[in-house]
Design an enzyme around this catalytic site. Structure first.
Site: not given
Length: 617
Positions: A490, A506, A75, A483, A101-102, A2, A612, A27, A487
């Site tokens: 995401e 395998h 959020w 990575e 926030n939390g 948040c 974020k 965020r 990307k």
């Protein structure tokens, strides 16, 4: 997660709050709201579900003014993303209003306690309980009421609180998620992150866990949850406010991809001597003897930073010959890691506030390990708690999908590898000079790689309908395969998987058919025997994919005829030493993911369900 913003000063408050919330959109959020108190002492609140434009429309339809106030992008964790559940939340008498926030882990028991006392709740959130608690304890002094309330909370939280009965102040508190205080000229601000308030001031102070700040129009005072005064001094943030704007690019992510040559340059600039190869890393705050005493290294990170850490492991072991293990921050402290005073624990985080990584850092410190932070934000919690810090200089990164932070982290890890190797006496002067020279050439080569954007955009037109992707790499290129896959998933929501190329037989070979794009990292250093061997094995993997009619997208050296013969599509990168090739390879993978996501109409900068900075576990 948040986003919080607050302002008290001489300017119009509502535009500042809305602008701050706009700068916190990266965020991730699903609702937003603001609360202001006017000169007449009246409290006004506006909230809306969905995007920030909905809140702005609510304010346009029903304007409000105030001399100070707070804002929030939520959020959802407790309760659906509705207007009712949006912050700010008020106490039962609408005296206290706050943003949070939390996660309050004991909110159910607190709710039952308050309900037994006659409190009635109108939302599904844990935050409303905090507002009721503060109002319950309020006896004319807001900070004392907040202090009593936070002592009742279990979990993690960042708060910004107002009270009509104690006007002219904002009280902020931190236990977990970040809180930054901005010190302006006859004005003060509070926020979850630097970009929200950067246009107003560069002088900032990050609260520590257990800190509480009281902002008035005249001053800021800071104390701990027990009431003891805390000495503080603001940090000067070097980022230019313009750096946090799009600068003509369609998306922040694209802008940040194109900023990578400068970000990499800024990360090594002033830290190496091009002539002698000498490194100047005194800033890390760890003596040569301290580092030499370490017999093993643990690197701890999450997400993209974890992939950078995997790359750094190979760099350190190759150059310094010190054994390295890489851990997920979310797993580290739950597996009883074997570390002691002879262990160097390196934590890697873009924000310096990642909850899991911070918890791992504290676990390592408790066990006596030497600690070092690699981070992009000076003054963040991780940089303050680690014994030493090596700052990246990527500047603000707004896009949720990390780009320039990753390449800057890998650059910093390369510098650390060189530093460790020099302390261990592992490098000759000629070897050091060669490595440093190649690092110095990297920004220009990155600029060259950015010219592949048009090629990646054209590729996206042929690949965007694929439902799965496979990314293959060997050695130091395997983390780049991971990575690259991250990307794509995401920001485009296409399933993608990174895999060691040597493991194809395998299992993954079973997936290959004419519909599967397989991205192969085939660039190599022809002067390095191990790199040449890896390249030859990778060519065999490409033949396996081609034999099964898979679509091969290869990243290769300029003019590589062997790869061109096997690949369906080729993207060329400039030659470099093996340890720096991953940075060059990463840029086309970022561009390919970006263009596919744009082609699919996805929200590139704010992908669904992601934030974020993950500041809660």
């Amino acid at each position: 997660m948040c986003g919080i913003v607050g302002y008290i000063g001489h300017q119009r408050t509502v535009p500042i709050l809305l602008d701050g919330l706009r700068k916190l959109e990266y965020r991730g959020y699903d609702s937003a709201g603001i609360a202001v108190i006017g000169q007449d002492g009246n409290l006004s609140v506006r909230r809306a579900s969905g995007k920030l434009c909905n809140l702005e429309e609510a304010v346009r339809r029903s304007p409000i003014e105030g001399s100070y106030g707070i804002g929030h992008t939520r959020w959802a964790t407790h309760g659906r993303p509705t207007e009712v559940n949006a912050h700010p939340h008020a106490g039962p008498a609408r005296d206290v209003v706050l943003v949070h926030n939390g996660i309050v882990e004991n909110y159910l028991s607190l709710r039952r306690e308050l309900q037994a006392e006659g409190h009635k709740f109108v939302t599904e959130t844990d935050t409303e309980i905090v507002a009721h608690l503060v109002e319950k304890y309020l006896r004319g002094n807001l900070e004392e009421a907040v202090r009593q309330a936070v002592k009742r909370l279990s979990g993690v939280f960042a708060l910004a609180v107002l009270a009509r009965s104690d006007p002219g102040k904002i009280v902020a508190a931190r236990s977990g998620p970040p809180v930054v205080i901005g010190v302006g000229k006859e004005e003060f601000l509070v926020a979850s992150d630097v970009p929200a308030i950067l246009t107003h001031t560069r002088d900032m102070f990050f609260l520590r866990d257990g800190d509480m700040a009281v902002l008035t129009a005249q001053a800021v005072t800071i104390s701990d949850f027990q009431g003891a005064a805390v000495a503080w001094k603001p940090t000067r943030i070097s980022w230019d406010p313009a750096m946090a704007e799009k600068g003509g690019y369609k998306h922040f992510m694209l802008k940040e991809i194109f900023e990578q040559p400068q970000a990499v340059r800024d990360t090594f600039l002033g830290r190496i001597s091009p002539r002698s190869g000498e490194l100047h890393l005194d800033e890390i705050g760890l003596s040569a003897d301290q580092i030499r005493s370490c017999r093993q290294i643990r690197i701890v990170a999450c997400g993209t930073s974890w992939h950078a850490a995997l790359t750094g492991k190979i760099m350190i072991e190759k150059l310094a010959r010190i054994p390295v293990e890489v851990d997920y921050g979310s797993e580290f402290r739950y597996r009883d890691p074997i570390i002691d005073e002879n262990t160097l624990t390196v934590v890697v985080s873009q924000s310096g506030e990642t909850a899991d990584t911070l918890a791992a850092l504290r676990e390592a410190r408790q066990r006596g390990a030497l600690t070092l932070a690699i981070c992009n934000v000076a003054g963040s919690m991780i940089t303050r708690e680690a014994a030493g810090s090596l700052l990246t200089h990527a500047g603000p990164e707004i896009g949720v999908a990390s780009t320039k932070a990753f390449t800057s982290q890998v650059t910093a890890l390369f510098l650390l590898s060189l530093h460790l190797a020099q302390l261990q006496g592992r490098l000759t002067e000629a070897q050091t000079h060669h490595l440093v020279t190649e690092l110095g050439r990297l920004p220009a080569k990155l600029q060259q790689v950015l010219s592949t954007s048009a090629q990646c955009e054209a590729l996206a037109k042929t690949l965007f309908r694929a439902t799965d992707f496979l990314y293959l790499g060997r050695g130091i290129h395997f983390p780049i395969a991971l990575e690259g896959a991250l990307k794509l998933k995401e920001i485009s929501y296409i399933h993608a998987e990174g895999y060691p190329a040597g493991e194809m037989k395998h299992g993954p070979n079973a997936l290959i058919d004419e519909t599967l794009p397989v991205v192969v990292l085939a660039a190599y250093d022809p002067t390095d025997d191990a790199s040449r061997l890896r390249y030859e094995k990778t060519l065999s993997n490409m033949q396996e994919v081609k034999a099964r009619e898979g679509i091969v997208i290869a990243l290769c050296n300029e003019g590589d005829a062997d790869v061109r013969q096997l690949a369906t599509h080729c993207i060329e990168v400039p030659s470099s030493i093996e340890l720096l090739l991953p940075i060059l390879e990463m840029v086309p993978l970022q561009l390919l993911a970006y263009h596919i996501a744009v082609r699919l109409g996805c929200d590139v900068d704010q992908p669904r369900n992601l934030a974020k900075s993950v500041t809660v576990e």
